[in-house]
Design a protein around this motif. Structure first.
Motif, mmCIF file in Angstrom:
data_model
loop_
_atom_site.group_PDB
_atom_site.id
_atom_site.type_symbol
_atom_site.label_atom_id
_atom_site.label_comp_id
_atom_site.label_asym_id
_atom_site.label_seq_id
_atom_site.Cartn_x
_atom_site.Cartn_y
_atom_site.Cartn_z
ATOM 1 N N SER A 277 26.498 45.722 50.590
ATOM 2 C CA SER A 277 27.821 45.460 50.114
ATOM 3 C C SER A 277 28.214 44.358 49.127
ATOM 4 N N ALA A 278 28.260 43.522 49.619
ATOM 5 C CA ALA A 278 28.543 41.798 49.110
ATOM 6 C C ALA A 278 28.345 41.898 47.535
ATOM 7 N N LYS A 279 26.929 42.379 47.481
ATOM 8 C CA LYS A 279 27.050 42.149 46.096
ATOM 9 C C LYS A 279 27.091 43.046 45.558
ATOM 10 N N MET A 280 27.361 44.376 45.755
ATOM 11 C CA MET A 280 27.734 45.315 44.794
ATOM 12 C C MET A 280 29.439 45.067 44.185
ATOM 13 N N HIS A 281 29.733 44.588 45.821
ATOM 14 C CA HIS A 281 31.567 44.228 45.066
ATOM 15 C C HIS A 281 31.437 42.857 44.681
ATOM 16 N N LYS A 282 30.662 42.002 44.463
ATOM 17 C CA LYS A 282 30.345 40.499 43.367
ATOM 18 C C LYS A 282 30.241 41.433 42.477
ATOM 19 N N LEU A 283 29.174 42.214 41.796
ATOM 20 C CA LEU A 283 29.261 43.163 40.561
ATOM 21 C C LEU A 283 29.660 43.989 40.178
ATOM 22 N N ASP A 284 31.230 44.299 40.899
ATOM 23 C CA ASP A 284 32.054 45.313 40.104
ATOM 24 C C ASP A 284 33.753 44.242 39.830
ATOM 25 N N ARG A 285 33.160 43.116 40.261
ATOM 26 C CA ARG A 285 33.972 41.783 40.008
ATOM 27 C C ARG A 285 33.561 41.413 39.255
ATOM 28 N N GLU A 286 32.534 41.078 38.835
ATOM 29 C CA GLU A 286 32.430 40.484 37.136
ATOM 30 C C GLU A 286 32.077 41.255 36.391
ATOM 31 N N LYS A 287 32.063 42.772 36.454
ATOM 32 C CA LYS A 287 32.237 43.854 35.973
ATOM 33 C C LYS A 287 33.762 43.858 34.680
ATOM 34 N N THR A 288 34.660 43.784 35.580
ATOM 35 C CA THR A 288 35.807 43.651 35.879
ATOM 36 C C THR A 288 36.349 42.577 34.375
ATOM 37 N N VAL A 289 35.654 41.421 35.095
ATOM 38 C CA VAL A 289 36.176 40.400 34.536
ATOM 39 C C VAL A 289 35.669 40.789 33.237
ATOM 40 N N ILE A 290 34.688 40.912 32.757
ATOM 41 C CA ILE A 290 33.900 40.809 31.496
ATOM 42 C C ILE A 290 34.231 41.735 30.146
ATOM 43 N N ASN A 291 34.445 43.130 30.767
ATOM 44 C CA ASN A 291 36.112 44.326 30.640
ATOM 45 C C ASN A 291 37.252 43.836 29.833
ATOM 46 N N LEU A 292 37.745 43.808 30.974
ATOM 47 C CA LEU A 292 39.290 43.493 30.052
ATOM 48 C C LEU A 292 39.132 42.269 30.011
ATOM 49 N N TYR A 293 37.924 40.932 29.899
ATOM 50 C CA TYR A 293 38.786 39.601 28.881
ATOM 51 C C TYR A 293 37.919 40.869 27.715
ATOM 52 N N VAL A 294 36.977 41.246 27.091
ATOM 53 C CA VAL A 294 36.723 42.279 25.763
ATOM 54 C C VAL A 294 37.341 41.995 25.804
ATOM 55 N N ALA A 295 38.145 43.432 26.311
ATOM 56 C CA ALA A 295 39.188 44.433 25.714
ATOM 57 C C ALA A 295 40.611 43.398 25.149
ATOM 58 N N GLY A 296 40.652 42.395 25.180
ATOM 59 C CA GLY A 296 41.572 41.585 24.943
ATOM 60 C C GLY A 296 42.636 41.232 25.718
ATOM 61 N N HIS A 297 43.483 41.453 27.470
ATOM 62 C CA HIS A 297 43.714 41.286 27.684
ATOM 63 C C HIS A 297 44.011 39.270 28.268
ATOM 64 N N PRO A 298 45.064 39.143 28.410
ATOM 65 C CA PRO A 298 44.724 37.234 28.730
ATOM 66 C C PRO A 298 44.450 37.228 30.154
ATOM 67 N N ILE A 299 43.970 35.464 29.895
ATOM 68 C CA ILE A 299 43.265 35.158 31.301
ATOM 69 C C ILE A 299 43.853 34.826 32.322
ATOM 70 N N ASP A 300 45.348 34.994 32.886
ATOM 71 C CA ASP A 300 45.949 35.323 33.813
ATOM 72 C C ASP A 300 46.020 36.942 34.394
ATOM 73 N N GLU A 301 46.513 37.416 33.435
ATOM 74 C CA GLU A 301 46.103 38.458 33.831
ATOM 75 C C GLU A 301 44.228 39.204 33.941
ATOM 76 N N VAL A 302 43.510 38.629 33.708
ATOM 77 C CA VAL A 302 41.785 39.287 34.502
ATOM 78 C C VAL A 302 42.119 37.772 35.153
ATOM 79 N N TRP A 303 42.035 37.318 35.709
ATOM 80 C CA TRP A 303 41.764 36.759 36.761
ATOM 81 C C TRP A 303 42.875 37.298 38.114
ATOM 82 N N ARG A 304 44.690 37.665 37.662
ATOM 83 C CA ARG A 304 44.889 38.931 39.279
ATOM 84 C C ARG A 304 44.106 39.757 39.169
ATOM 85 N N ALA A 305 43.916 40.515 37.827
ATOM 86 C CA ALA A 305 43.198 41.600 38.205
ATOM 87 C C ALA A 305 40.988 41.809 39.539
#
Length: 216
Positions: free
Chosen positions: A146-174
């Motif tokens: 479950s820890a690895k799945m959580h890590k993968l989910d967080r990485e996916k969230t970071v990449i998707n939000l950044y590529v979508a154009g969200h500011p770094i601060d918003e990506v970091w908080r999410a």
């Protein structure tokens, strides 16, 4: 502003098609759906909370379907109040703008809040049961913690939000990371080109220069 729908579409949820139709008829420009595997971390829900803008309208199947407890409910309501986001809950028959469901009474809202923890627990157990059953049936695949799945989910969230154009601060908080350096580490790990503010191009290691003459 935009109308967006959200459904936690677990295997045991039997009103998926009904909710999709309701949201489409209401005019939702997009319907976000998550499945059993994402019931705990809900990466798409986190992305949606970051993407919502002032004045948007959010349609959910039910409060207990979208949220994971009373504490999250309080945070969510405050978030929507500050951003002036309209909330429409189909099966709770609640509309924060008081235009739909005129028959809903204050006692119905209080009953929803009181029943929320029990309904959330039932949904969580159902989703976990399905995931555990699937893992036992697929014996040829190595188990994923479950820890690895959580890590993968967080990485996916970071990449998707950044590529979508969200500011770094918003990506970091999410992402839920303690420092922004973790966000940059993930982007660098997956070869994402940095193009926000003072950050452009891949992150370079200390002592490495782009000047070819420095390498001679």
């Amino acid at each position: 502003m935009a109308k967006v729908g959200y459904i936690m579409a677990t295997s045991q949820y039997d009103k998926l098609e009904e909710d999709r139709k309701w949201m489409n008829d209401f005019g939702c420009v997009r319907i976000v759906e998550e499945n059993d595997e994402d019931e705990r971390n809900r990466p798409l829900w986190k992305q949606l909370m970051v993407a919502l803008q002032r004045g948007d309208e959010l349609v959910i199947s039910k409060f207990s379907n979208a949220l994971r407890g009373s504490r999250e409910l309080a945070t969510f309501l405050e978030f929507c109040r500050v951003k002036v986001i309209r909330i429409v809950s189909i099966h709770d028959q609640i509309d924060s703008r008081n235009e739909l469901f005129p028959e809903t009474r204050p006692s119905d809202v209080l009953e929803m809040m009181g029943a929320l923890p029990e309904e959330v627990l039932a949904l969580r157990k159902s989703a976990e049961h399905v995931v555990n059953l699937q893992e036992k049936m697929i014996v040829s695949l190595p188990p994923v913690s479950s820890a690895k799945m959580h890590k993968l989910d967080r990485e996916k969230t970071v990449i998707n939000l950044y590529v979508a154009g969200h500011p770094i601060d918003e990506v970091w908080r999410a992402s839920g990371f303690r420092s922004q350096s973790s966000v940059f580490r993930i982007l660098n790990k997956h070869g994402i080109k940095l193009n926000r503010g003072n950050h452009s191009g891949p992150i370079k290691r200390k002592g490495i220069s782009d000047n070819p003459q420095d390498k001679e």
